[in-house]
Design a protein around this motif. Structure first.
Motif, short mmCIF file in Angstrom:
data_model
loop_
_atom_site.label_atom_id
_atom_site.label_comp_id
_atom_site.label_asym_id
_atom_site.label_seq_id
_atom_site.Cartn_x
_atom_site.Cartn_y
_atom_site.Cartn_z
N ASN A 149 13.02 5.73 22.65
CA ASN A 149 13.43 6.88 23.46
C ASN A 149 14.54 7.71 22.82
N ASP A 150 14.66 7.66 21.51
CA ASP A 150 15.63 8.45 20.76
C ASP A 150 15.07 8.68 19.37
N ASN A 199 0.87 -1.18 0.00
CA ASN A 199 0.00 0.00 0.00
C ASN A 199 0.91 1.23 0.00
N SER A 200 1.20 1.77 -1.17
CA SER A 200 2.20 2.84 -1.26
C SER A 200 1.70 4.16 -0.70
N SER A 201 0.45 4.24 -0.29
CA SER A 201 -0.01 5.44 0.41
C SER A 201 0.52 5.48 1.84
N ARG A 202 0.99 4.33 2.33
CA ARG A 202 1.53 4.28 3.69
C ARG A 202 3.05 4.42 3.62
N VAL A 203 3.55 5.46 4.25
CA VAL A 203 4.96 5.83 4.17
C VAL A 203 5.51 5.99 5.58
N TYR A 204 6.69 5.43 5.81
CA TYR A 204 7.37 5.54 7.10
C TYR A 204 8.62 6.38 6.93
N VAL A 205 8.86 7.30 7.86
CA VAL A 205 10.01 8.19 7.79
C VAL A 205 10.76 8.14 9.12
N ALA A 206 12.06 7.88 9.05
CA ALA A 206 12.92 7.92 10.23
C ALA A 206 13.47 9.33 10.36
N ALA A 207 13.04 10.05 11.38
CA ALA A 207 13.36 11.47 11.52
C ALA A 207 13.86 11.78 12.92
N GLU A 208 14.36 12.99 13.07
CA GLU A 208 14.83 13.45 14.37
C GLU A 208 13.71 13.44 15.40
N GLY A 237 27.76 -4.73 23.97
CA GLY A 237 28.28 -3.38 23.86
C GLY A 237 27.39 -2.49 23.02
N PRO A 238 27.71 -1.19 23.00
CA PRO A 238 26.83 -0.23 22.30
C PRO A 238 26.91 -0.35 20.79
N TRP A 239 25.75 -0.22 20.16
CA TRP A 239 25.65 -0.14 18.71
C TRP A 239 25.11 1.24 18.35
N TYR A 240 25.65 1.83 17.29
CA TYR A 240 25.17 3.10 16.78
C TYR A 240 24.73 2.85 15.33
N VAL A 241 23.47 2.48 15.19
CA VAL A 241 22.98 1.96 13.91
C VAL A 241 22.81 3.10 12.92
N GLY A 242 23.42 2.95 11.75
CA GLY A 242 23.25 3.91 10.68
C GLY A 242 22.22 3.47 9.66
N GLN A 243 22.18 2.16 9.38
CA GLN A 243 21.26 1.71 8.34
C GLN A 243 20.88 0.25 8.57
N LEU A 244 19.64 -0.07 8.22
CA LEU A 244 19.13 -1.43 8.20
C LEU A 244 18.83 -1.81 6.76
N ASP A 284 20.94 7.68 19.31
CA ASP A 284 21.25 8.86 20.11
C ASP A 284 22.33 9.63 19.35
N PRO A 285 22.04 10.85 18.86
CA PRO A 285 23.03 11.57 18.05
C PRO A 285 24.23 12.05 18.84
N GLY A 286 24.18 11.97 20.16
CA GLY A 286 25.32 12.38 20.96
C GLY A 286 25.47 13.87 21.12
N TYR A 287 24.39 14.63 20.89
CA TYR A 287 24.47 16.08 20.99
C TYR A 287 24.72 16.55 22.42
N SER A 288 24.40 15.72 23.40
CA SER A 288 24.59 16.12 24.80
C SER A 288 26.06 16.04 25.22
N PHE A 289 26.90 15.44 24.37
CA PHE A 289 28.33 15.29 24.63
C PHE A 289 28.59 14.47 25.90
N GLY A 290 27.63 13.66 26.28
CA GLY A 290 27.82 12.72 27.38
C GLY A 290 28.04 11.33 26.84
N ILE A 291 27.62 10.34 27.59
CA ILE A 291 27.71 8.96 27.13
C ILE A 291 26.61 8.71 26.11
N GLN A 292 26.99 8.34 24.91
CA GLN A 292 26.02 8.14 23.85
C GLN A 292 25.29 6.82 24.06
N ARG A 293 23.96 6.89 24.10
CA ARG A 293 23.17 5.68 24.31
C ARG A 293 23.23 4.77 23.09
#
Length: 252
Positions: free
Chosen positions: A135-136, A102-111, A191-198, A157-166
């Motif tokens: 939660n991110d 159903n191409s009317s249904r669109v998913y967007v990964a956004a900030e 360990g932590p994963w910082y996923v860029g793409q699936l 988690d984009p790491g903008y807080s400059f703390g420990i990146q979730r």
């Protein structure tokens, strides 16, 4: 997808300014010409998708950047990429997935999280069940074949807080995003994963690949696990007579 020799590419100004933000090839990439209008040439594109059911409809996601140096957002064209309108102004928008059934249904990964449209991109609504678990911001989304099609999405988690990146979460839904199961939790002991793409394997769509950042590439496979439940039937019948049963196929 309907015209495999037609290719579109979004280009970004670095040392020289391109004539347009989109170039097109009609000969499988042998030659290219400036194509679009009204796209800024400093648009840092992240994902470009053509609606498989309607090639006139195209989507382009763009990166805003922490200091706002490039115009982010989601761009949509209804005339094969000639002109564009913008949504999610001022946001990083990373990936887009169009439901193959159903191409009317669109998913967007956004900030602002995983956003869902049921009208081909005219309007979007945040998927709150994803936000509660992840939660991110949403970093990637993909759809596999099936009825209903399974949806895979990852947070970052984009790491903008400059703390420990979730660490990222990787989630899967088989009911159009109403509920989600966790394939990979931030607390995973590996360990932590910082996923860029699936990415789903097109020849084996139960196999999901994930870019994990520091840990390289990883893979999941979620294979069908159907079982059949037999419930009440229509009562005792002599041998040779029809009898009906209530049966239910369940994916565990």
């Amino acid at each position: 997808p309907k015209h495999t020799n037609t290719i579109y590419v979004n280009v970004y100004e670095v040392s020289t300014e391109p004539a347009e933000g989109i170039y097109a090839s009609s000969d499988g990439g042998a030659t290219w010409l400036p194509y679009s209008t009204d796209l800024p040439v400093n648009l840092f594109g992240m994902d470009l998708q053509v609606d498989p059911a309607d090639p006139a409809r195209m989507f382009l996601t763009a990166y805003q950047g922490f200091f706002g140096g490039t115009p982010g957002g989601l761009y949509r064209s209804l005339d094969r990429g000639l002109t564009w309108s913008q949504e999610f102004v001022g946001q990083d928008v990373h990936r887009i997935a169009i439901d193959p059934s159903n191409s009317s249904r669109v998913y967007v990964a956004a900030e602002s999280g995983l956003q869902v449209s049921d009208d081909g991109g005219d309007s979007f609504v945040a998927n709150n069940p994803f936000a509660i678990i992840a939660n991110d911001m949403a970093r990637s989304v993909g759809i596999g074949p099936g009825v209903p099609p399974p949806i895979y999405a990852a947070s970052l988690d984009p790491g903008y807080s400059f703390g420990i990146q979730r660490s990222s979460s990787i989630l899967r839904s088989v009911d159009a995003g109403a509920t989600w199961e966790v394939l990979r939790a931030p607390s995973d002991e590996l360990g932590p994963w910082y996923v860029g793409q699936l990415v789903l394997d097109p020849n084996r769509p139960s196999l999901l690949h994930a870019g994990t950042g520091a840990h390289g590439a990883a893979a999941f496979e979620v294979t069908p696990d159907l079982h059949v439940e037999i419930g009440d039937h229509s009562g005792i019948r002599p041998r040779g007579y029809e009898s009906s049963f209530d049966m239910r196929a369940v994916n565990k």
